[in-house]
Motif scaffolding. Structure first.
Motif, PDB file in Angstrom:
ATOM      1  N   ASP A 181      31.518  38.352  53.728  1.00 27.93           N
ATOM      2  CA  ASP A 181      31.167  39.456  52.923  1.00 27.93           C
ATOM      3  C   ASP A 181      32.223  39.934  52.110  1.00 27.93           C
ATOM      4  N   ILE A 182      33.390  39.338  52.311  1.00 29.14           N
ATOM      5  CA  ILE A 182      34.447  39.604  51.608  1.00 29.14           C
ATOM      6  C   ILE A 182      34.553  40.110  50.019  1.00 29.14           C
ATOM      7  N   SER A 183      35.236  41.078  49.577  1.00 29.23           N
ATOM      8  CA  SER A 183      35.131  41.370  48.167  1.00 29.23           C
ATOM      9  C   SER A 183      35.787  40.281  47.410  1.00 29.23           C
ATOM     10  N   VAL A 184      35.162  39.777  46.314  1.00 26.73           N
ATOM     11  CA  VAL A 184      35.631  38.789  45.320  1.00 26.73           C
ATOM     12  C   VAL A 184      36.162  39.241  44.173  1.00 26.73           C
TER      13      VAL A 184
ATOM     14  N   PHE B 254      26.364  46.550  50.513  1.00 22.80           N
ATOM     15  CA  PHE B 254      26.394  45.806  49.835  1.00 22.80           C
ATOM     16  C   PHE B 254      27.404  45.048  49.703  1.00 22.80           C
ATOM     17  N   ARG B 255      27.564  43.913  49.101  1.00 25.07           N
ATOM     18  CA  ARG B 255      28.713  43.042  48.728  1.00 25.07           C
ATOM     19  C   ARG B 255      29.245  43.309  47.439  1.00 25.07           C
ATOM     20  N   LEU B 256      30.401  43.301  47.175  1.00 22.08           N
ATOM     21  CA  LEU B 256      31.161  43.789  45.731  1.00 22.08           C
ATOM     22  C   LEU B 256      31.535  42.350  45.415  1.00 22.08           C
ATOM     23  N   ILE B 257      31.430  41.999  44.058  1.00 25.21           N
ATOM     24  CA  ILE B 257      32.145  40.828  43.223  1.00 25.21           C
ATOM     25  C   ILE B 257      32.365  41.463  42.001  1.00 25.21           C
ATOM     26  N   SER B 258      33.538  41.054  41.579  1.00 20.70           N
ATOM     27  CA  SER B 258      34.199  42.036  40.364  1.00 20.70           C
ATOM     28  C   SER B 258      34.526  40.645  39.439  1.00 20.70           C
ATOM     29  N   ALA B 259      34.629  40.886  38.200  1.00 18.45           N
ATOM     30  CA  ALA B 259      35.089  40.050  37.284  1.00 18.45           C
ATOM     31  C   ALA B 259      35.795  40.637  36.190  1.00 18.45           C
ATOM     32  N   THR B 260      36.976  39.618  35.646  1.00 21.62           N
ATOM     33  CA  THR B 260      37.549  40.650  34.530  1.00 21.62           C
ATOM     34  C   THR B 260      38.499  39.310  33.926  1.00 21.62           C
ATOM     35  N   ASN B 261      38.743  39.589  32.635  1.00 21.50           N
ATOM     36  CA  ASN B 261      39.645  38.951  31.763  1.00 21.50           C
ATOM     37  C   ASN B 261      40.753  39.504  31.494  1.00 21.50           C
ATOM     38  N   ARG B 262      40.994  40.596  32.110  1.00 17.26           N
ATOM     39  CA  ARG B 262      42.164  41.378  31.742  1.00 17.26           C
ATOM     40  C   ARG B 262      43.359  40.943  32.920  1.00 17.26           C
ATOM     41  N   PRO B 263      44.564  41.273  32.438  1.00 19.51           N
ATOM     42  CA  PRO B 263      45.594  40.963  33.523  1.00 19.51           C
ATOM     43  C   PRO B 263      45.645  42.185  34.397  1.00 19.51           C
ATOM     44  N   LEU B 264      45.053  42.501  35.292  1.00 17.99           N
ATOM     45  CA  LEU B 264      44.845  43.466  36.216  1.00 17.99           C
ATOM     46  C   LEU B 264      46.276  44.214  36.879  1.00 17.99           C
TER      47      LEU B 264
ATOM     48  N   PHE C  18      48.100  45.929  34.504  1.00 19.10           N
ATOM     49  CA  PHE C  18      47.309  47.106  34.430  1.00 19.10           C
ATOM     50  C   PHE C  18      47.747  48.075  35.306  1.00 19.10           C
ATOM     51  N   VAL C  19      47.853  47.470  36.801  1.00 17.15           N
ATOM     52  CA  VAL C  19      48.172  48.466  37.721  1.00 17.15           C
ATOM     53  C   VAL C  19      49.835  48.997  37.615  1.00 17.15           C
ATOM     54  N   ARG C  20      50.597  48.134  37.194  1.00  9.05           N
ATOM     55  CA  ARG C  20      51.859  48.474  36.687  1.00  9.05           C
ATOM     56  C   ARG C  20      52.103  49.493  35.760  1.00  9.05           C
ATOM     57  N   ASP C  21      50.979  49.267  34.733  1.00 10.68           N
ATOM     58  CA  ASP C  21      51.245  50.408  33.666  1.00 10.68           C
ATOM     59  C   ASP C  21      50.467  51.441  33.739  1.00 10.68           C
ATOM     60  N   GLY C  22      49.828  51.661  35.154  1.00  4.81           N
ATOM     61  CA  GLY C  22      48.847  52.881  35.454  1.00  4.81           C
ATOM     62  C   GLY C  22      47.669  52.898  34.847  1.00  4.81           C
ATOM     63  N   ARG C  23      47.201  51.840  34.342  1.00  2.00           N
ATOM     64  CA  ARG C  23      45.723  51.791  33.693  1.00  2.00           C
ATOM     65  C   ARG C  23      44.767  51.409  34.686  1.00  2.00           C
ATOM     66  N   PHE C  24      45.252  50.894  35.722  1.00  2.00           N
ATOM     67  CA  PHE C  24      44.331  50.714  36.806  1.00  2.00           C
ATOM     68  C   PHE C  24      44.905  50.955  38.217  1.00  2.00           C
ATOM     69  N   ARG C  25      44.009  51.717  39.026  1.00  2.91           N
ATOM     70  CA  ARG C  25      44.284  52.118  40.328  1.00  2.91           C
ATOM     71  C   ARG C  25      44.913  51.104  41.146  1.00  2.91           C
ATOM     72  N   GLU C  26      46.014  51.251  41.912  1.00  2.24           N
ATOM     73  CA  GLU C  26      46.374  50.226  42.699  1.00  2.24           C
ATOM     74  C   GLU C  26      45.539  50.154  44.212  1.00  2.24           C
ATOM     75  N   ASP C  27      45.252  51.183  44.566  1.00  2.29           N
ATOM     76  CA  ASP C  27      44.339  51.554  45.795  1.00  2.29           C
ATOM     77  C   ASP C  27      43.003  50.593  45.405  1.00  2.29           C
ATOM     78  N   LEU C  28      42.359  50.640  44.280  1.00  7.20           N
ATOM     79  CA  LEU C  28      41.214  50.062  43.832  1.00  7.20           C
ATOM     80  C   LEU C  28      41.371  48.715  43.883  1.00  7.20           C
TER      81      LEU C  28
ATOM     82  N   VAL D  83      39.236  45.590  45.455  1.00  9.34           N
ATOM     83  CA  VAL D  83      38.493  44.402  44.887  1.00  9.34           C
ATOM     84  C   VAL D  83      38.879  43.014  44.918  1.00  9.34           C
ATOM     85  N   ASN D  84      40.313  43.032  45.156  1.00  8.77           N
ATOM     86  CA  ASN D  84      40.913  41.773  45.178  1.00  8.77           C
ATOM     87  C   ASN D  84      41.172  41.295  46.374  1.00  8.77           C
ATOM     88  N   ALA D  85      40.286  41.142  47.338  1.00 12.24           N
ATOM     89  CA  ALA D  85      40.525  40.646  48.773  1.00 12.24           C
ATOM     90  C   ALA D  85      40.337  38.918  48.690  1.00 12.24           C
ATOM     91  N   PHE D  86      39.633  38.688  47.702  1.00 11.13           N
ATOM     92  CA  PHE D  86      39.630  37.166  47.570  1.00 11.13           C
ATOM     93  C   PHE D  86      39.428  36.919  46.153  1.00 11.13           C
TER      94      PHE D  86
END
Length: 452
Positions: free
Chosen positions: A153-156, A266-276, A279-289, A293-296
């Motif tokens: 059930d790992i987040s993907v 629930f099991r979380l699966i996420s998808a993106t075409n962005r360089p997350l 985005f984390v380095r730029d402060g546009r995406f939370r590092e803890d989140l 979401v990026n366990a696998f």
């Protein structure tokens, strides 16, 4: 009874015991052979088409398995005597009728038994994904990652450019997992402004706001015991990210306008075409989140990264088009010039764009053969500006040309390009935006998509 008769009987008994032991050993070996789902599947597949032979690549595409796995299985079938090779390069395999009557009996009994339908064969998304597999093993490696992710059930987090099949992969993971009996809820977060995010994800109570005439369960509640798929997660606002993070940590939420806390599994699966990472380095995406979401992570290659598959996929889509139109499957074919045109194109829309391009070309072609002139692309490849006259190129022109050469050499793999150029990926992204290098009408967006 004389000694001669006794000796003969003892020899006969010993021979019978030996034959019984050999048959038992043969049965054990055969059961071991077909115990492997892949070996059993290949054996049934070859038996169903006894007049045909298949090379390893064809079997790889059919079963979605890596070359080494397929080669080992068909070699073991051939060694046992139930398959044989045919002359040629590459080597091809077909069913064989064993010389041993006992093996023939075992084989016939095996083929008469009803084949167990595997979970993969029952999955519509797996069948769709197999259509995206060609000769390049990159997609087969992705298939192995999907099988691995589905076991827990790992987040993907699914990374890949637009049109590469991210939602198909998300549905495959769900359909192959233990949660397949429940539903998968797909949400395009890029299409949800903050004002609608909470009501769509968490639901709302009657009277929570103007127009809320009835209670409505949110996607989280509907995904209970199933899977929540968040597409384009890189486009979520920081406010929405904070709300999602709280649910992931507590596995509880309240409907909009409600007071009751609801537990959800629930099991979380996420998808993106962005360089997350950027985005984390730029402060546009939370590092803890991001770590939640990026366990696998599963990265889908762009079509440009597996160019050898373009003719295979194009022919497959052409066959599907003919079938959908009620035409004979071989009523249309590509000319050599048309294939060359497809190979030279950069495919910013990936597999989705290839499929629509093939359908458009098949519709436009007046005859049986699809010509190069019948192929129309949605995006033109812009020519690079050339220095005019005897003017020496500026530093910017030289830098731009060098970056383009490196990107093309590594097939727009930005991680590899930044290594070759000896600059950070962040710097490379800025240069791509500055020089508008992406061959698309919207270069800024494409620059973010191609290396997610």
């Amino acid at each position: 009874m004389d000694d001669l008769t006794f000796t003969a009987r003892r020899a006969s008994t010993a021979a019978a015991v030996t034959r019984t032991a050999e048959r038992a050993d043969m049965e054990t070996r055969f059961r071991t052979l077909v115990q492997s789902p892949l070996r059993a599947g290949i054996l049934r597949y070859l038996s169903s088409q006894p007049e045909d032979s298949f090379d390893v690549e064809a079997l790889m595409q059919t079963f979605g398995r890596l070359r080494l796995d397929v080669e080992n299985c068909v070699r073991e079938l051939a060694d046992f005597g139930v398959a044989q090779t045919t002359p040629g390069n590459p080597v091809r395999y077909m069913i064989a009728r064993p010389a041993d009557d006992e093996v023939v009996e075992l084989l016939d009994h095996f083929l008469e038994r009803r084949a167990a339908v595997s979970t993969e064969d029952q999955s519509p998304s797996v069948q769709r994904f197999r259509e995206m597999i060609g000769r390049d093993e990159k997609m087969l490696i992705v298939f192995e990652w999907i099988r691995t992710a589905a076991k827990s059930d790992i987040s993907v987090l699914i990374l890949g450019p637009t049109g590469s099949g991210k939602e198909v992969v998300a549905r495959m993971i769900h359909e192959l997992s233990r949660r397949s009996a429940a539903k998968i809820q797909a949400v395009n977060t890029a299409a949800l402004p903050d004002t609608l995010f909470e009501s769509e994800i968490f639901g709302y109570e009657k009277g929570a706001f103007t127009g809320a005439h009835d209670r409505k369960p949110g996607r989280l509640e509907l995904a209970h015991e199933g899977t929540l798929f968040l597409d384009e997660i890189g486009d979520m606002s920081l406010i929405a990210q904070a709300k999602l993070l709280r649910v992931l940590e507590e596995r509880r939420f309240e409907r909009l306008g409600g007071q009751k806390s609801i537990s959800v599994d629930f099991r979380l699966i996420s998808a993106t075409n962005r360089p997350l990472e950027q985005f984390v380095r730029d402060g546009r995406f939370r590092e803890d989140l991001y770590y939640r979401v990026n366990a696998f992570a599963i990265r889908l290659p762009s079509l440009r990264e597996r160019q050898v598959d373009i003719p295979v996929l194009a022919q497959r889509f052409l066959t599907r088009y003919c079938a959908a139109q009620g035409l004979p499957l071989e009523s249309k074919n590509f000319s050599r010039e048309a294939i060359d045109v497809l190979l030279r194109y950069h495919w910013p829309g990936n597999i989705r764009e290839l499929e629509s391009t093939v359908s458009r070309a098949a519709l436009s072609a007046p005859g049986r053969s699809i010509r190069a002139t019948d192929i129309e692309f949605l995006h033109a490849t812009p020519a690079l500006p050339q220095p005019s006259g005897d003017r020496m190129p500026s530093l910017a022109d030289a830098e731009r040309a060098h970056i383009v050469r490196v990107l093309e050499a590594v097939q727009w793999n930005k991680k590899e390009a930044s290594r070759v150029l000896d600059i950070s990926r962040g710097t490379l992204y800025r240069k791509i935006l500055e020089y508008q290098l992406e061959p698309e009408s919207r270069p800024v967006r494409r620059a973010r998509e191609s290396d997610a």
